[in-house]
Design a protein around this motif. Structure first.
Motif, short mmCIF file in Angstrom:
data_model
loop_
_atom_site.label_atom_id
_atom_site.label_comp_id
_atom_site.label_asym_id
_atom_site.label_seq_id
_atom_site.Cartn_x
_atom_site.Cartn_y
_atom_site.Cartn_z
N LEU A 178 34.47 22.59 13.58
CA LEU A 178 34.38 23.68 14.55
C LEU A 178 35.29 23.42 15.75
N LEU A 179 35.28 22.18 16.26
CA LEU A 179 36.13 21.88 17.41
C LEU A 179 37.60 21.89 17.01
N LEU A 180 37.93 21.29 15.88
CA LEU A 180 39.32 21.29 15.41
C LEU A 180 39.83 22.73 15.24
N SER A 181 38.98 23.60 14.70
CA SER A 181 39.37 25.00 14.49
C SER A 181 39.60 25.70 15.83
N ALA A 182 38.75 25.41 16.81
CA ALA A 182 38.91 26.02 18.12
C ALA A 182 40.23 25.60 18.77
N LEU A 183 40.71 24.40 18.42
CA LEU A 183 41.94 23.88 18.99
C LEU A 183 43.17 24.19 18.13
N CYS A 184 42.94 24.85 16.98
CA CYS A 184 44.06 25.31 16.15
C CYS A 184 44.76 26.49 16.82
N LYS A 185 45.92 26.81 16.29
CA LYS A 185 46.60 28.05 16.70
C LYS A 185 46.37 29.08 15.61
N GLY A 186 45.48 30.03 15.88
CA GLY A 186 45.26 31.09 14.92
C GLY A 186 43.97 30.98 14.13
N SER A 209 30.07 31.36 23.87
CA SER A 209 29.91 31.48 25.32
C SER A 209 31.21 31.19 26.05
N LEU A 210 32.08 30.39 25.41
CA LEU A 210 33.37 30.06 26.02
C LEU A 210 34.46 31.07 25.65
N GLY A 211 34.06 32.16 24.99
CA GLY A 211 35.00 33.24 24.73
C GLY A 211 35.71 33.20 23.39
N TYR A 212 35.37 32.25 22.55
CA TYR A 212 36.03 32.19 21.23
C TYR A 212 35.52 33.29 20.32
N ASP A 213 36.41 33.82 19.51
CA ASP A 213 36.07 34.84 18.52
C ASP A 213 35.57 34.11 17.27
N VAL A 214 34.26 34.19 17.02
CA VAL A 214 33.62 33.46 15.92
C VAL A 214 32.86 34.44 15.05
N ARG A 215 33.13 34.42 13.74
CA ARG A 215 32.40 35.26 12.79
C ARG A 215 31.62 34.36 11.84
N HIS A 231 27.54 30.46 3.94
CA HIS A 231 27.87 29.15 4.55
C HIS A 231 29.31 29.11 5.04
N THR A 232 29.75 30.20 5.68
CA THR A 232 31.13 30.28 6.17
C THR A 232 31.17 30.63 7.66
N VAL A 233 32.26 30.20 8.28
CA VAL A 233 32.58 30.57 9.66
C VAL A 233 34.06 30.88 9.72
N GLU A 234 34.40 31.98 10.37
CA GLU A 234 35.81 32.29 10.68
C GLU A 234 35.97 32.21 12.19
N LEU A 235 37.04 31.55 12.61
CA LEU A 235 37.21 31.29 14.03
C LEU A 235 38.68 31.47 14.41
N GLU A 236 38.91 32.10 15.56
CA GLU A 236 40.26 32.26 16.08
C GLU A 236 40.54 31.15 17.08
N GLY A 237 41.38 30.20 16.69
CA GLY A 237 41.71 29.11 17.58
C GLY A 237 42.68 29.52 18.67
N CYS A 238 42.61 28.79 19.79
CA CYS A 238 43.45 29.14 20.94
C CYS A 238 44.43 28.03 21.31
N GLY A 239 44.64 27.08 20.39
CA GLY A 239 45.68 26.09 20.59
C GLY A 239 45.51 25.16 21.76
N GLY A 240 44.27 24.91 22.18
CA GLY A 240 44.05 23.95 23.26
C GLY A 240 43.91 24.57 24.63
N VAL A 241 43.99 25.90 24.71
CA VAL A 241 43.77 26.60 25.99
C VAL A 241 42.48 27.40 25.85
N GLY A 280 49.15 21.72 18.87
CA GLY A 280 47.98 22.33 18.25
C GLY A 280 47.81 21.96 16.79
N TYR A 281 46.57 21.96 16.32
CA TYR A 281 46.28 21.69 14.91
C TYR A 281 46.74 22.85 14.04
N GLN A 282 47.00 22.54 12.78
CA GLN A 282 47.47 23.56 11.84
C GLN A 282 46.56 23.57 10.60
#
Length: 434
Positions: free
Chosen positions: A31-39, A61-67, A73-83, A237-239
Motif C-alpha cells: 500500500l505504501l509503495l503504491s502510494a509512492l508510485c507514479k500512477g 484521509s490523506l487524499g489518495y484515490d483508493v478503490r 481481495h483487490t485495491v486500486e490506488l493512484e500513486g502520487c510519486g512521493g508528493v 518514484g517506484y514503477q
C-alpha cells in the motif's frame, strides 16, 4: 463474535488443507509503495483486517484515490510519486504498527502538518527512535499525549530535505523495531538526493527488512546494505502497475503447528519455499523437532511425527512472531523447549513473554522466563481461560494448544480481526470435517 471461544480438542490427528489470507506485512508495504508510485497500481490478494483497513482509511484521509473490493481481495490506488495530495489532515492508525511507523515517517518528511491518532494499545508501543530520526531531519513534533509516543501533531521536514544538495544521512536504532528502518527505506523517493541510514544498534538486519528490500526491488529500486549502512540512490518514484500479495505465512504457521503437535498433516495452499516471509523459518524449526515437509504443486505439506515432537533450544530473534506458536505447542514436546533472543516481543501488541508465561502457568505448565527468553517444560495442559491481552497472536497460538487438551477457552477471540478476522471460523470448518 462471542466473548470467548471454547476450543474443541482433536479426536484424531489433523488432516487439513487450508487457505489463509494475504500477508499483513506485504499488504501494508504494498500500500505504501503504491502510494509512492507514479500512477495507477492494481494490488491482488490484499489482506483485509483491522490493520490494513486503518492503513487504507489513512491513505484516503490523506487524499489518495483508493478503490477497494474486499470480495475480490483487490485495491486500486493512484500513486502520487512521493508528493502528498494534501498538506494538512488527520489520520488514525488504530493498533497497526506498520501503519503507525510507515505513515509517521512519510508525514514526517512531507510538506504539511498532520495529526496522527492511534489506539490505546498503539500509544504504548515504542516510537522514540523514529521520532528522533525525523527531528534530526528537521521535522517538528508536538506530543498530544506521552512524550515520544502517539498521538502527535507533526510538521514535516519536506522543505529542509528538498534544500539538501546531497544525500540525507540519519542515525537509527532498530533494537526495539525493524519497522523504523523499513519506514525510511520505503519512503526513499521523498529524498531527492537519496538517503543513507546508519544503524547504531547491535541488530542491523532482519527478515522483515529483507522483505522491505525485496519489495522495493520488485517496484524497481535497489536498497544497498554494507553491513552497517543502508543506502538508496536518487530515483524518480517506484514503477509498478500490478502486484500479487503472498498468502500470510504467519497465519499459515498455526495450522502447521496443529499438525506438528497432533502427529497429523496440514497443507496450506499457495505457500511455497520461494516466499520472502521470514516465518518460513518456523517450518524448518518444526522439521528439527521431527516433522517432515513436502512441497506440492499447490502448497507445502507438513506431516508431524508419530512419536511426538522433540524439545530444543532456539534463537527466534529473526522470526519472533512465531515464539507464541512454539510456546503453545511446547508442552507436547518430549523435553523442554527454550526460546531465546526475543526480548523485543515484550514491546509488541502486548508483553508477549509475559503472555506466554501467564497462560502456560494458568494451564498448569511449568515454565521459567528471563528478560529475553522463556523455557517451557513438558506437561498436559489443564482446563483454563486464556487471557489474550488484546493480542491476535496470543489468541491464535493458544487455540492450537487447546486442540490437544480439554477445556481451553480463548477470551476475546475477536482480537484476531487485526490480521485474520475469520481465523476461528476457518478452524471450526476444519474441525467439523474431522
Amino acid at each position: 463474535m462471542a466473548d470467548s471461544y471454547r476450543v474443541r480438542s482433536l479426536k484424531k490427528p489433523a488432516q487439513w488443507t487450508v487457505e489463509v489470507p494475504g500477508s499483513k506485512s506485504i499488504t501494508n508495504r504494498a500500500l505504501l509503495l503504491s502510494a509512492l508510485c507514479k500512477g495507477h497500481v492494481y494490488l491482488h490478494g490484499v489482506l483485509f483486517s483491522d490493520d490494513s483497513r486503518h492503513f487504507l482509511s489513512s491513505l484516503q484521509s490523506l487524499g489518495y484515490d483508493v478503490r477497494i473490493d474486499e470480495g475480490q481481495h483487490t485495491v486500486e490506488l493512484e500513486g502520487c510519486g512521493g508528493v502528498l495530495p494534501v498538506q494538512a489532515g488527520s489520520i488514525h492508525v488504530g493498533s497497526a504498527g506498520t501503519a503507525a511507523r510507515f505513515l509517521t515517517a512519510m508525514l514526517g518528511v512531507s510538506e504539511g502538518t498532520f495529526v496522527i491518532n492511534a489506539s490505546e494499545q498503539m500509544q504504548k508501543r515504542p516510537m522514540q527512535p523514529l521520532f528522533e530520526a525525523l527531528i534530526s531531519l528537521g521535522a517538528s513534533v508536538e506530543w498530544l499525549g506521552e512524550a515520544w509516543h502517539l498521538p502527535v501533531r507533526i510538521t514535516g521536514a519536506g522543505a529542509q530535505i528538498r534544500s539538501l544538495e546531497q544525500e540525507a544521512v540519519l542515525n537509527l536504532d532498530i533494537s526495539t523495531s525493524t519497522q523504523f528502518l523499513s519506514a525510511f527505506l520505503l519512503i526513499a523517493p521523498m529524498f531527492p538526493h537519496g538517503i543513507r541510514i546508519h544503524i547504531t544498534s547491535e541488530k542491523k538486519d532482519g527478515s522483515y527488512i529483507r522483505i522491505t528490500r525485496k519489495m522495493m526491488q520488485e517496484f524497481g529500486v535497489e536498497a544497498g546494505f554494507d553491513g552497517c549502512d543502508y543506502t538508496v540512490a536518487p530515483f524518480d518514484g517506484y514503477q509498478k502497475t500490478e502486484y500479487q500479495i503472498e498468502p500470510d505465512v504467519s497465519g499459515a504457521c498455526y495450522f502447521y503447528a496443529a499438525a506438528a503437535m497432533s502427529g497429523g498433516s496440514a497443507k496450506v495452499k499457495h505457500v511455497h519455499w520461494d516466499s520472502m516471509q521470514g516465518d518460513m523459518k518456523f517450518l524448518k524449526l518444526l522439521e528439527q523437532m521431527g516433522c517432515s515437509l513436502t512441497e506440492e504443486a499447490d502448497g507445502i505439506r507438513l506431516t508431524g511425527p508419530v512419536d511426538g515432537l522433540k524439545g530444543l533450544e532456539v534463537n527466534m530473534n529473526d522470526f519472533s512472531d512465531q515464539a507464541l506458536t512454539l510456546a503453545a505447542i511446547a508442552p507436547y514436546a518430549s523435553s523442554s523447549v527454550k526460546i531465546t533472543h526475543v526480548g523485543h516481543i515484550r514491546g509488541q501488541e502486548c508483553d508477549r513473554l509475559h503472555a506466554i508465561v501467564t497462560n502456560l502457568r494458568n494451564a498448569g505448565i511449568t515454565c521459567e522466563e528471563g528478560d529475553d527468553w522463556v523455557c517451557i517444560h513438558p506437561g498436559k495442559p489443564q482446563p483454563c481461560k486464556i487471557e489474550t491481552f488484546e493480542d491476535h497472536r496470543v489468541a491464535m497460538a493458544f487455540a492450537v494448544m487447546g486442540l490437544g487438551a480439554e477445556g481451553i477457552e480463548i477470551l476475546n477471540p475477536g482480537c484476531c480481526k487485526k490480521t485474520f478476522e475469520n481465523f476461528f471460523e476457518v478452524l471450526d470448518g476444519l474441525l467439523n470435517k474431522q
